[in-house]
Write a protein that holds these residues in place. Structure first.
Motif, PDB file in Angstrom:
ATOM      1  N   ARG B 160       0.855  -1.183   0.000  1.00  0.00           N
ATOM      2  CA  ARG B 160       0.000   0.000   0.000  1.00  0.00           C
ATOM      3  C   ARG B 160       0.895   1.237   0.000  1.00  0.00           C
ATOM      4  O   ARG B 160       1.772   1.361   0.847  1.00  0.00           O
ATOM      5  CB  ARG B 160      -0.902   0.014   1.228  1.00  0.00           C
ATOM      6  CG  ARG B 160      -1.862  -1.145   1.215  1.00  0.00           C
ATOM      7  CD  ARG B 160      -3.087  -0.913   2.069  1.00  0.00           C
ATOM      8  NE  ARG B 160      -4.135  -1.793   1.593  1.00  0.00           N
ATOM      9  CZ  ARG B 160      -5.143  -1.386   0.828  1.00  0.00           C
ATOM     10  NH1 ARG B 160      -5.269  -0.121   0.524  1.00  0.00           N
ATOM     11  NH2 ARG B 160      -6.028  -2.239   0.393  1.00  0.00           N
ATOM     12  N   ARG B 162       1.352   5.364   0.063  1.00  0.00           N
ATOM     13  CA  ARG B 162       0.714   6.611   0.464  1.00  0.00           C
ATOM     14  C   ARG B 162       1.665   7.757   0.136  1.00  0.00           C
ATOM     15  O   ARG B 162       2.758   7.830   0.697  1.00  0.00           O
ATOM     16  CB  ARG B 162       0.431   6.544   1.970  1.00  0.00           C
ATOM     17  CG  ARG B 162      -0.277   7.752   2.503  1.00  0.00           C
ATOM     18  CD  ARG B 162      -0.668   7.536   3.952  1.00  0.00           C
ATOM     19  NE  ARG B 162      -1.451   8.686   4.390  1.00  0.00           N
ATOM     20  CZ  ARG B 162      -2.506   8.623   5.188  1.00  0.00           C
ATOM     21  NH1 ARG B 162      -2.888   7.475   5.667  1.00  0.00           N
ATOM     22  NH2 ARG B 162      -3.169   9.703   5.524  1.00  0.00           N
ATOM     23  N   GLN B 177      -3.534   7.777  -1.788  1.00  0.00           N
ATOM     24  CA  GLN B 177      -3.336   6.383  -1.384  1.00  0.00           C
ATOM     25  C   GLN B 177      -3.716   5.450  -2.517  1.00  0.00           C
ATOM     26  O   GLN B 177      -4.762   5.598  -3.126  1.00  0.00           O
ATOM     27  CB  GLN B 177      -4.193   6.067  -0.156  1.00  0.00           C
ATOM     28  CG  GLN B 177      -3.825   6.943   1.025  1.00  0.00           C
ATOM     29  CD  GLN B 177      -4.661   6.639   2.242  1.00  0.00           C
ATOM     30  OE1 GLN B 177      -4.880   5.497   2.586  1.00  0.00           O
ATOM     31  NE2 GLN B 177      -5.147   7.681   2.892  1.00  0.00           N
ATOM     32  N   ILE B 178      -2.840   4.503  -2.788  1.00  0.00           N
ATOM     33  CA  ILE B 178      -3.100   3.565  -3.879  1.00  0.00           C
ATOM     34  C   ILE B 178      -2.361   2.272  -3.563  1.00  0.00           C
ATOM     35  O   ILE B 178      -1.422   2.270  -2.771  1.00  0.00           O
ATOM     36  CB  ILE B 178      -2.674   4.195  -5.224  1.00  0.00           C
ATOM     37  CG1 ILE B 178      -3.189   3.383  -6.401  1.00  0.00           C
ATOM     38  CG2 ILE B 178      -1.181   4.380  -5.297  1.00  0.00           C
ATOM     39  CD1 ILE B 178      -3.129   4.108  -7.709  1.00  0.00           C
ATOM     40  N   THR B 179      -2.788   1.190  -4.156  1.00  0.00           N
ATOM     41  CA  THR B 179      -2.192  -0.105  -3.857  1.00  0.00           C
ATOM     42  C   THR B 179      -1.341  -0.601  -5.022  1.00  0.00           C
ATOM     43  O   THR B 179      -1.760  -0.509  -6.167  1.00  0.00           O
ATOM     44  CB  THR B 179      -3.302  -1.125  -3.571  1.00  0.00           C
ATOM     45  OG1 THR B 179      -4.179  -0.559  -2.621  1.00  0.00           O
ATOM     46  CG2 THR B 179      -2.744  -2.407  -3.010  1.00  0.00           C
ATOM     47  N   ASN B 180      -0.169  -1.117  -4.687  1.00  0.00           N
ATOM     48  CA  ASN B 180       0.701  -1.791  -5.658  1.00  0.00           C
ATOM     49  C   ASN B 180       1.202  -0.915  -6.791  1.00  0.00           C
ATOM     50  O   ASN B 180       1.775  -1.413  -7.748  1.00  0.00           O
ATOM     51  CB  ASN B 180      -0.013  -3.008  -6.278  1.00  0.00           C
ATOM     52  CG  ASN B 180      -0.127  -4.146  -5.296  1.00  0.00           C
ATOM     53  OD1 ASN B 180       0.613  -4.186  -4.320  1.00  0.00           O
ATOM     54  ND2 ASN B 180      -1.039  -5.055  -5.541  1.00  0.00           N
ATOM     55  N   GLU B 181       0.958   0.375  -6.742  1.00  0.00           N
ATOM     56  CA  GLU B 181       1.419   1.262  -7.815  1.00  0.00           C
ATOM     57  C   GLU B 181       2.358   2.288  -7.215  1.00  0.00           C
ATOM     58  O   GLU B 181       1.928   3.174  -6.497  1.00  0.00           O
ATOM     59  CB  GLU B 181       0.229   2.002  -8.439  1.00  0.00           C
ATOM     60  CG  GLU B 181      -0.601   1.152  -9.353  1.00  0.00           C
ATOM     61  CD  GLU B 181      -0.228   1.326 -10.814  1.00  0.00           C
ATOM     62  OE1 GLU B 181       0.933   1.711 -11.116  1.00  0.00           O
ATOM     63  OE2 GLU B 181      -1.097   1.072 -11.648  1.00  0.00           O
ATOM     64  N   GLN B 270      -9.435  10.213  -6.219  1.00  0.00           N
ATOM     65  CA  GLN B 270      -9.644   9.861  -4.826  1.00  0.00           C
ATOM     66  C   GLN B 270     -10.630  10.800  -4.136  1.00  0.00           C
ATOM     67  O   GLN B 270     -11.238  10.440  -3.148  1.00  0.00           O
ATOM     68  CB  GLN B 270      -8.287   9.919  -4.139  1.00  0.00           C
ATOM     69  CG  GLN B 270      -8.282   9.466  -2.731  1.00  0.00           C
ATOM     70  CD  GLN B 270      -6.878   9.545  -2.176  1.00  0.00           C
ATOM     71  OE1 GLN B 270      -5.966   8.900  -2.652  1.00  0.00           O
ATOM     72  NE2 GLN B 270      -6.704  10.352  -1.165  1.00  0.00           N
TER      73      GLN B 270
END
Lengths: 473, 283
Positions: B160, B162, B177-181, B270
């Motif tokens: 995760r 941030r 906030q974003i996942t895996n990127e 977001q």
């Protein structure tokens, strides 16, 4: 040949045999035993045997056969062709085949078995939320078979939209074990969403079949394909088939209907004084009338211009450029908006604190269960009620906890529209109710308040976490 | 058959060296099994350390393998009628083979110190001004360390991310906030804060030669300067559970302007505060 060579050759052969010999067993759908028992119990006690009625073996076989005929197997899924509802609008058979079957790829190199690769270990081959790793997770993985999903744009008692499910697969659910599948190609995510909908349709149909069984005489067959010899048998067979297709059509129609549900959200009004000068007909929809009234009352003014000069004076920004003045006013408005949200949180139409707790730590009530438990074990279940259902495949129930709003972790997504939907629609299957009485403006004040909670100083955990510091060279 | 074992053991150095040569040359079927492209300015230091240790241990490995083969061959029971002789060893020999490895290890320990300090201790600074003693580069300098661009939190089984975003401070309302990127600007010093939400992970950027164990309860920092744009892997290099293999992320290195655009775009997504069903009609 010398002994050593013999040993070497024998062990090589044994290794080959070991590698080739163990295949995975063929995947099969599990029966919805819990729902069968629930339906049996709904029939009450049999006065002769003094126990609950049970469906007989032939009736169970009819359900199994029908399920197989309509939905196929995990390796070869199918969907029933229905006269009254277009299943292809809900489930694309072509994409379904990508997600179904064992993990691998077909002749064209297209992946297959995506569901078993990515989902089945938690959600189970049947989609019953009871895969091999499920027991270790908190919260437990979703059981799709009831057709109930928590995080969606549609209200309670409607299905989620395709995009709702896709968002969950793409973004995952923060705060739970559901990971994000953002890096999968778009088509594979689509295939998984279609497969989830397929499992859900399947489970819902299975429920309906058991419900139908309760309306039959003891020992009467659900459907009798061998009755073709007599005219009466033929008619009855066709009638029953029509009935069952009708049940499936209703389920499919609900899923199609979900795409048509009005889920729109009017834009959140900007925190600028301009929004106070909207014409009255627009004010209700895209303004903050309540906030305006509140600020007018606080400052004892009756026009926007007056309010502006009063605020500039109060905020002591009179000798600053207009841009800075606007910023200071926006900040003041944001804080007033949060105050309205806070009042709603603690009382009145929203009353969030009764569950989320007086300090929003999610500790207002902690003894409820979600509907995946209460549907079977009753509204106020006792620990002793669970054993029967756990034996039939329910995971040992855990209490459902209201969200701790100070952590800034939002399971259904952190966008303001996600929070809006949660407050407006509630969360299906949980004690979080939808709220139709709040106006759109009030929901936005609540969203503003809730979004500010993780950033209040008492929410900040940073002081508690030591930083890894060392002497610098 | 008499010399079966000696020949079998000869295969160890032969195959061992063979596999390495094959991998370095990138021949079929093990292409791309040697070090991935290095896109970090500091990466060549790590690579040369790796190569130095590889060649050193490689030479010892080959020598040991050959000596073992020679003894097996020469003293094969079938060819030697002489009875076994026992000795209490050679004091000189033991001293020699204790001192040589010790000196070698000590050399490596000292030789790598600068590389270690650059990778783990000398975090990029924004400014450094003399402290009370009026001299620069002493212990009492007033140093402003570069703040992290983003915080990466390892979790079973995803990363995760941030971003500090517009205000440059982590933990504020404007964080993206974003996942895996993970997106990073090219050609700039980048500091990342690494955390774990549950168990031990290891944050590994193979192309940047960055690897940092992620310890629950600790905040750690990694830094690097990526010199080439492109899309690379983020992987977990510490067995963290059954889903360890799928704990992958995507690192995108891009120029500053596209990075800013991407970040602003994510922020807009977001903070989406209105919703209208897409009106594409029926497909």
């Amino acid at each position: 040949m010398n002994d050593r060579w013999k040993v070497a050759v024998a062990s090589l052969l044994a290794t080959c045999a070991l590698c080739a010999g163990c295949g995975a067993p063929v995947a099969e759908f599990r029966r919805y035993e819990m729902y069968r028992r629930l339906q049996e119990k709904s029939l009450g006690i049999d006065p002769e045997t003094k126990t609950y009625y049970t469906f007989d073996a032939q009736q169970q076989r009819d359900v199994d056969d029908l399920m197989w005929a309509m939905f196929g197997t995990p390796d070869e899924p199918s969907v029933p062709q229905l006269a009254d509802a277009d299943v292809s609008k809900v489930v694309d058979l072509n994409l379904l085949q990508m997600a179904a079957g064992p993990v691998g790829s077909d002749e064209t190199g297209r992946p297959t078995g995506l569901y078993r690769e990515h989902c089945a270990h938690c959600h189970g081959v049947t989609g019953d939320g009871n895969g091999p790793t499920a027991i270790f997770l908190n919260p437990y993985p979703r059981d799709y078979r009831a057709g109930r999903f928590k995080f969606k744009s549609t209200p309670i008692d409607t299905r989620p939209t395709h995009d709702d499910l896709k968002k969950i697969v793409t973004d995952g659910i923060p705060g739970t074990a559901m990971p994000s599948f953002r890096l999968l190609p778009e088509q594979e995510v689509e295939a998984l969403v279609h497969y989830v909908k397929y499992l859900s349709l399947r489970g819902q149909t299975e429920r309906k079949l058991y419900e139908t069984l309760t309306q039959l005489e003891a020992g009467e067959r659900l459907i009798n394909p061998a009755a073709g010899n007599s005219d009466q048998g033929q008619t009855q067979f066709k009638e029953r088939l029509g009935l069952i297709q009708g049940l499936a059509s209703e389920i499919v129609a609900e899923w199609i209907g979900a795409e048509e549900v009005d889920t729109h959200i009017d834009p959140r009004p900007k925190l600028e004084l301009v929004t106070f000068s909207l014409p009255p007909e627009e004010e209700e929809k895209s303004g903050f009338p309540k906030l305006k009234e509140e600020l007018f009352k606080q400052q004892a003014v009756s026009s926007v211009d007056e309010l502006r000069s009063r605020l500039i004076e109060q905020l002591d920004v009179g000798n600053q450029p207009a841009e800075e003045q606007d910023k200071a006013i926006a900040k003041h408005m944001a804080s007033a908006s949060r105050q309205i949200g806070q009042r709603l949180y603690y009382a009145g139409k929203a009353n969030c604190f009764s569950c989320h707790g007086p300090s929003a730590l999610g500790d207002g009530q902690t003894t409820d269960y979600d509907s995946w438990v209460t549907e079977f074990a009753g509204k106020l279940p006792k620990r002793a009620d669970f054993a029967e259902w756990v034996a039939l495949g329910m995971l040992p129930p855990r209490n459902i906890r209201p969200r701790n709003l100070r952590q800034g972790i939002y399971r259904g997504g952190m966008r303001p529209i996600d929070l809006y939907w949660r407050i407006r629609n509630g969360i299906e299957g949980t004690p979080m109710p939808g709220n139709k009485q709040l106006t759109s403006e009030e929901i936005w004040h609540l969203v503003n308040y809730v979004q500010s909670l993780p950033y209040e100083s008492i929410s900040d955990p940073r002081m508690a976490e030591p930083e890894n510091q060392r002497e610098r060279m | 058959m008499g010399r079966f074992w000696s020949l079998l053991f000869l295969m160890v150095p032969v195959l061992g060296v063979g596999i390495f040569v094959w991998a370095i040359a990138g021949w079929w079927p093990i292409q791309n099994h040697w070090l991935p492209d290095n896109i970090n300015d500091h990466g060549h230091v790590i690579d040369s350390l790796f190569n130095f240790i590889l060649y050193l241990t490689g030479a010892i490995f080959i020598a040991t393998g050959l000596v073992l083969f020679w003894f097996l061959w020469k003293y094969d029971a079938a060819q030697n009628a002489e009875p076994v002789k026992y000795s209490h060893g050679s004091h000189t020999l033991e001293v020699v083979w204790s001192i040589i490895p010790s000196v070698t290890l000590l050399f490596i320990a000292i030789y790598q110190m600068n590389a270690w300090a650059d990778a783990k201790l000398r975090r990029p600074e924004i400014s450094r001004t003399p402290g009370p003693d009026g001299k620069l580069h002493t212990d009492d300098d007033v140093v402003v360390l570069q703040p992290p661009l983003a915080e990466v939190t390892g979790r079973q089984f995803e990363w995760r991310v941030r971003y500090a975003a517009a205000d440059g401070i982590l933990g504020t309302e404007d964080d993206v906030q974003i996942t895996n990127e993970l997106h990073i600007p090219q050609g700039e010093d980048v500091v990342l804060r690494i955390k774990s939400q549950d168990v031990l992970h290891s944050f590994f950027l193979p192309n940047l030669r960055i690897k940092q164990d992620v310890v629950p309860g600790m905040k750690q920092h990694v830094w690097f300067r990526a010199n080439r744009t492109g899309v690379y892997d983020i992987v977990c290099a510490e067995l963290c559970g059954w889903g360890h293999y799928k704990m992958r992320g995507r690192l995108t290195v891009e120029d500053r302007s596209s990075f800013n655009r991407w970040l602003a775009d994510q922020h807009t997504k977001q903070t989406q505060a209105e919703f209208q069903k897409p009106t594409g009609g029926e497909e």
